[in-house]
Design a protein around this motif. Structure first.
Motif, PDB file in Angstrom:
ATOM      1  N   VAL A  84      -4.195 -13.460  -2.260  1.00 35.19           N
ATOM      2  CA  VAL A  84      -5.195 -12.969  -1.308  1.00 35.19           C
ATOM      3  C   VAL A  84      -5.303 -13.858  -0.070  1.00 35.19           C
ATOM      4  O   VAL A  84      -4.879 -15.018  -0.077  1.00 35.19           O
ATOM      5  CB  VAL A  84      -6.597 -12.880  -1.977  1.00 35.19           C
ATOM      6  CG1 VAL A  84      -6.609 -11.828  -3.070  1.00 35.19           C
ATOM      7  CG2 VAL A  84      -7.039 -14.241  -2.522  1.00 35.19           C
ATOM      8  N   LYS A  99     -13.850  -0.162  -2.453  1.00 38.12           N
ATOM      9  CA  LYS A  99     -13.246  -1.392  -1.906  1.00 38.12           C
ATOM     10  C   LYS A  99     -12.587  -2.204  -3.021  1.00 38.12           C
ATOM     11  O   LYS A  99     -11.517  -2.798  -2.839  1.00 38.12           O
ATOM     12  CB  LYS A  99     -14.313  -2.246  -1.213  1.00 38.12           C
ATOM     13  CG  LYS A  99     -14.779  -1.679   0.122  1.00 38.12           C
ATOM     14  CD  LYS A  99     -15.873  -2.549   0.732  1.00 38.12           C
ATOM     15  CE  LYS A  99     -16.538  -1.860   1.914  1.00 38.12           C
ATOM     16  NZ  LYS A  99     -15.634  -1.514   3.002  1.00 38.12           N
ATOM     17  N   ASP A 131      -9.292  -0.582  -4.163  1.00 42.31           N
ATOM     18  CA  ASP A 131      -8.243  -0.895  -3.165  1.00 42.31           C
ATOM     19  C   ASP A 131      -7.775  -2.347  -3.330  1.00 42.31           C
ATOM     20  O   ASP A 131      -6.583  -2.648  -3.263  1.00 42.31           O
ATOM     21  CB  ASP A 131      -8.785  -0.707  -1.736  1.00 42.31           C
ATOM     22  CG  ASP A 131      -8.925   0.770  -1.384  1.00 42.31           C
ATOM     23  OD1 ASP A 131      -8.297   1.600  -2.079  1.00 42.31           O
ATOM     24  OD2 ASP A 131      -9.676   1.078  -0.437  1.00 42.31           O
ATOM     25  N   HIS A 132      -8.765  -3.242  -3.546  1.00 46.72           N
ATOM     26  CA  HIS A 132      -8.447  -4.666  -3.695  1.00 46.72           C
ATOM     27  C   HIS A 132      -7.602  -4.888  -4.949  1.00 46.72           C
ATOM     28  O   HIS A 132      -6.625  -5.648  -4.924  1.00 46.72           O
ATOM     29  CB  HIS A 132      -9.760  -5.459  -3.777  1.00 46.72           C
ATOM     30  CG  HIS A 132      -9.585  -6.947  -3.771  1.00 46.72           C
ATOM     31  ND1 HIS A 132      -9.088  -7.641  -2.688  1.00 46.72           N
ATOM     32  CD2 HIS A 132      -9.835  -7.895  -4.717  1.00 46.72           C
ATOM     33  CE1 HIS A 132      -9.043  -8.937  -2.977  1.00 46.72           C
ATOM     34  NE2 HIS A 132      -9.485  -9.110  -4.209  1.00 46.72           N
ATOM     35  N   TYR A 133      -7.971  -4.216  -6.016  1.00 41.01           N
ATOM     36  CA  TYR A 133      -7.202  -4.349  -7.267  1.00 41.01           C
ATOM     37  C   TYR A 133      -5.748  -3.951  -7.013  1.00 41.01           C
ATOM     38  O   TYR A 133      -4.810  -4.652  -7.432  1.00 41.01           O
ATOM     39  CB  TYR A 133      -7.822  -3.475  -8.368  1.00 41.01           C
ATOM     40  CG  TYR A 133      -7.077  -3.590  -9.687  1.00 41.01           C
ATOM     41  CD1 TYR A 133      -7.380  -4.605 -10.584  1.00 41.01           C
ATOM     42  CD2 TYR A 133      -6.032  -2.716 -10.011  1.00 41.01           C
ATOM     43  CE1 TYR A 133      -6.680  -4.748 -11.772  1.00 41.01           C
ATOM     44  CE2 TYR A 133      -5.327  -2.848 -11.193  1.00 41.01           C
ATOM     45  CZ  TYR A 133      -5.657  -3.867 -12.071  1.00 41.01           C
ATOM     46  OH  TYR A 133      -4.947  -4.009 -13.241  1.00 41.01           O
ATOM     47  N   SER A 136      -4.143  -3.938  -4.270  1.00 42.44           N
ATOM     48  CA  SER A 136      -3.419  -4.866  -3.405  1.00 42.44           C
ATOM     49  C   SER A 136      -3.073  -6.173  -4.133  1.00 42.44           C
ATOM     50  O   SER A 136      -2.017  -6.749  -3.918  1.00 42.44           O
ATOM     51  CB  SER A 136      -4.226  -5.111  -2.120  1.00 42.44           C
ATOM     52  OG  SER A 136      -4.761  -6.369  -2.075  1.00 42.44           O
ATOM     53  N   ILE A 166     -15.347  -7.383   2.363  1.00 43.00           N
ATOM     54  CA  ILE A 166     -14.118  -7.840   1.695  1.00 43.00           C
ATOM     55  C   ILE A 166     -14.446  -8.422   0.324  1.00 43.00           C
ATOM     56  O   ILE A 166     -15.186  -9.408   0.216  1.00 43.00           O
ATOM     57  CB  ILE A 166     -13.416  -8.919   2.552  1.00 43.00           C
ATOM     58  CG1 ILE A 166     -13.099  -8.322   3.919  1.00 43.00           C
ATOM     59  CG2 ILE A 166     -12.160  -9.447   1.871  1.00 43.00           C
ATOM     60  CD1 ILE A 166     -12.938  -9.357   4.999  1.00 43.00           C
TER      61      ILE A 166
END
Lengths: 342, 229
Positions: free
Chosen positions: B40, B84, B87-89, B91, B121
């Motif tokens: 990240v 969110k 999506d983060h997972y 990515s 974020i």
């Protein structure tokens, strides 16, 4: 460092017994267990080792002896440099073991041989070879400029009590008192703090933990944890003394203090700095330790407590939540922790 | 002393332990944080201030942001955050999608373990259950979604169909990003719970505190029957 330290201890305590406990010749007794219970405990301790002995004979004290939560206030000290710590009135050595695991050399002092023997076995079981055990009256120790840290945890309030204490019996009514010292409790506590102060090197730190005299719990009907009487913690001393004499036929001597008085007592013996913290729900098993300041009390929040079982305990907690969260009455928080620098 | 990026010493919180289990948890967490930081942009900053045989003390720099709170509409009131996080997972974990097993966070919960910087974020914290390459891809995301359904259901005593419709959309999103192992395709909730029951040692004494294992058989069947993707 170790041999140097042992040499310094030997200068004051030339005698060591077969358990490698340094002896002063002064003995006494303060324990949650009666002498009889301690004898039975010792037999199992010899055969089964400390952990199993606690689990089988005194399981009600397992958390008190082994819970890591008990060590929370040690985190207020700076452990980045290794040093020497004196644990005054170490009893079973919960905090001695905590300091030793943090890497410091610990001198653990207590008057009760049975407790020290347990600590000795525990240190062996946990491979902590940096604990040095001394049997002495903590009021009479003569360590000077030796320690980087001093621990005074739940000890100051017992300093004015000169007789042997088996806690359960001490709470009960007694017809004859042997506490006949002419000095006031306050003077004795001050003198003891001078002894602690003298043991510290310059910049050494003392961590002291004690109940707050004005804890909201005592106003809500919780008995004085030392005198086992209602309201004696916060009433004027003379009145508490009278109540204690009427109901227990002994003077009121387990003095505890408000935040301000506790700070002032600590500073009066010469400490140059003093950081004060409030502890919830008590200092034995702290769930939350906050700075005693306007900013500190803003951080008060709900906390879990498995021991909150009875309705009275629950009501007391909700009352605490209300007065701390909304009224910010930090003066009434349950316990005091002070970290003072020499 | 180990420095990770520019440790912000102004406001931090400390994790320390002097017990064997506690030290192991903290060491495990550091491995998890290192793995996460490698994936990240917004890294978790920390420093190990003391590390000895029987003691460890780690300072974590405070992450300023929003931590969503529990409400009766845990799922529906947090849809913005849920999207969110999914999506983060994708990515973070998506790069490992070809592997048979991927790293496990183990307590991937919106309620306390994810901070949203600028309300936008996500940063995932609390990595003490971390294990490298042990879970089928999608597990943490499934746990995350079903835990919110569980909280909502346990507070309102009813399973909200609107939430399940949205949850189904999230599963489609995970699947299309190759972030959903096929074991979750037919009966996602049952498969998620089954993975936990088969590997309860990953959670140790915390296992019985993981909410989704308390779904009833009827609720599991009902929820799984609503999923079609």
């Amino acid at each position: 460092m170790q041999s140097n330290l042992i040499e310094k201890i030997l200068n004051l305590y030339p005698q060591q017994d077969e358990n490698m406990i340094f002896k002063s010749g002064r003995e006494g007794y303060w324990s949650n267990l009666s002498k009889k219970e301690n004898d039975s405990f010792k037999n199992v301790l010899d055969n089964d080792g400390p952990k199993k002995a606690v689990q089988s004979v005194i399981p009600q004290f397992e958390d008190m002896i082994y819970s890591e939560k008990r060590e929370a206030a040690l985190e207020l000290l700076n452990h980045e440099e290794l040093g020497v710590c004196i644990d005054f009135g170490c009893m079973w050595g919960v905090l001695s073991a905590g300091m030793a695991r943090r890497g410091h050399h610990v001198i653990s002092i207590d008057q009760t041989y049975q407790s020290l023997l347990f600590l000795k076995k525990r240190a062996e079981e946990d491979n902590l070879n940096n604990i040095h055990i001394v049997q002495d009256d903590i009021k009479k120790t003569k360590f000077t400029d030796i320690a980087d840290y001093a621990i005074v945890n739940g000890v100051l309030e017992w300093i004015p009590i000169l007789e042997d204490v088996e806690v359960k019996k001490f709470y009960g009514k007694r017809l004859h008192s042997s506490s006949s010292d002419s000095k006031t409790p306050n003077n004795m506590q001050e003198k003891f703090l001078e002894t602690v102060f003298a043991s510290l090197k310059d910049d050494g730190e003392m961590m002291l933990a004690i109940e707050n005299r004005h804890s909201h719990q005592y106003y809500m009907g919780r008995k004085d944890p030392h005198a086992n009487l209602l309201f004696t913690t916060f009433l004027p001393r003379r009145l508490s003394n009278l109540i204690s004499k009427i109901f227990h036929n002994k003077p009121y001597r387990n003095y505890i203090y408000s935040f301000k008085k506790m700070e002032s007592l600590v500073m009066s013996v010469g400490f140059k700095e003093c950081e004060t913290y409030m502890c919830f729900p008590d200092y034995h098993f702290p769930e939350m330790i906050l700075k005693y300041s306007k900013q500190g009390i803003l951080e008060y929040k709900k906390y879990p407590n498995e021991n909150r079982i009875t309705n009275k305990q629950k009501i007391s907690y909700y009352f605490e939540y209300f007065i701390m969260k909304y009224l910010k009455l930090k003066f009434f928080s349950p316990a005091i922790v002070i970290v003072a620098k020499k | 002393m180990e420095e990770v990026d520019s440790f912000d010493n102004k406001k931090y919180f400390i994790k320390s332990s002097s017990s064997l289990n506690g030290i192991n948890d903290i060491a495990t967490e550091l491995i998890g944080v290192a793995w996460y930081n490698s994936k990240v942009h917004h890294k978790i900053k920390y420093e190990i201030s003391v590390q000895r045989e029987n003691y460890i003390k780690v300072k974590y720099s405070e992450i300023k942001g929003i931590v969503p709170k529990l409400s009766k509409k845990s799922y529906l009131s947090n849809i913005k955050y849920i999207e969110k996080v999914i999506d983060h997972y994708c990515s973070v974990w998506g790069g490992d999608s070809v592997k048979p097993s991927v790293p496990l966070h183990g307590d991937f919960s919106l309620l306390g373990n994810i901070v949203f910087i600028n309300d936008d974020i996500p940063v995932i914290i609390d990595w003490e259950h971390f294990r490298l390459d042990v879970a089928p891809i999608g597990f943490d995301a499934m746990y995350f979604l079903f835990e919110l359904i569980w909280f909502q259901t346990s507070q309102s005593n009813t399973i909200c169909k609107h939430s399940l419709i949205h949850l189904n959309k999230m599963l489609i999103k995970l699947k299309s990003a190759n972030c959903l192992n096929e074991v979750f395709i037919n009966k996602p909730l049952e498969a998620t719970i089954k993975f936990m029951l088969n590997n309860d040692n990953y959670w140790g004494s915390q296992f019985n505190k993981m909410p989704i294992i308390f779904f009833s058989k009827n609720d599991i069947d009902f929820i799984d029957n609503q999923m079609s993707f």
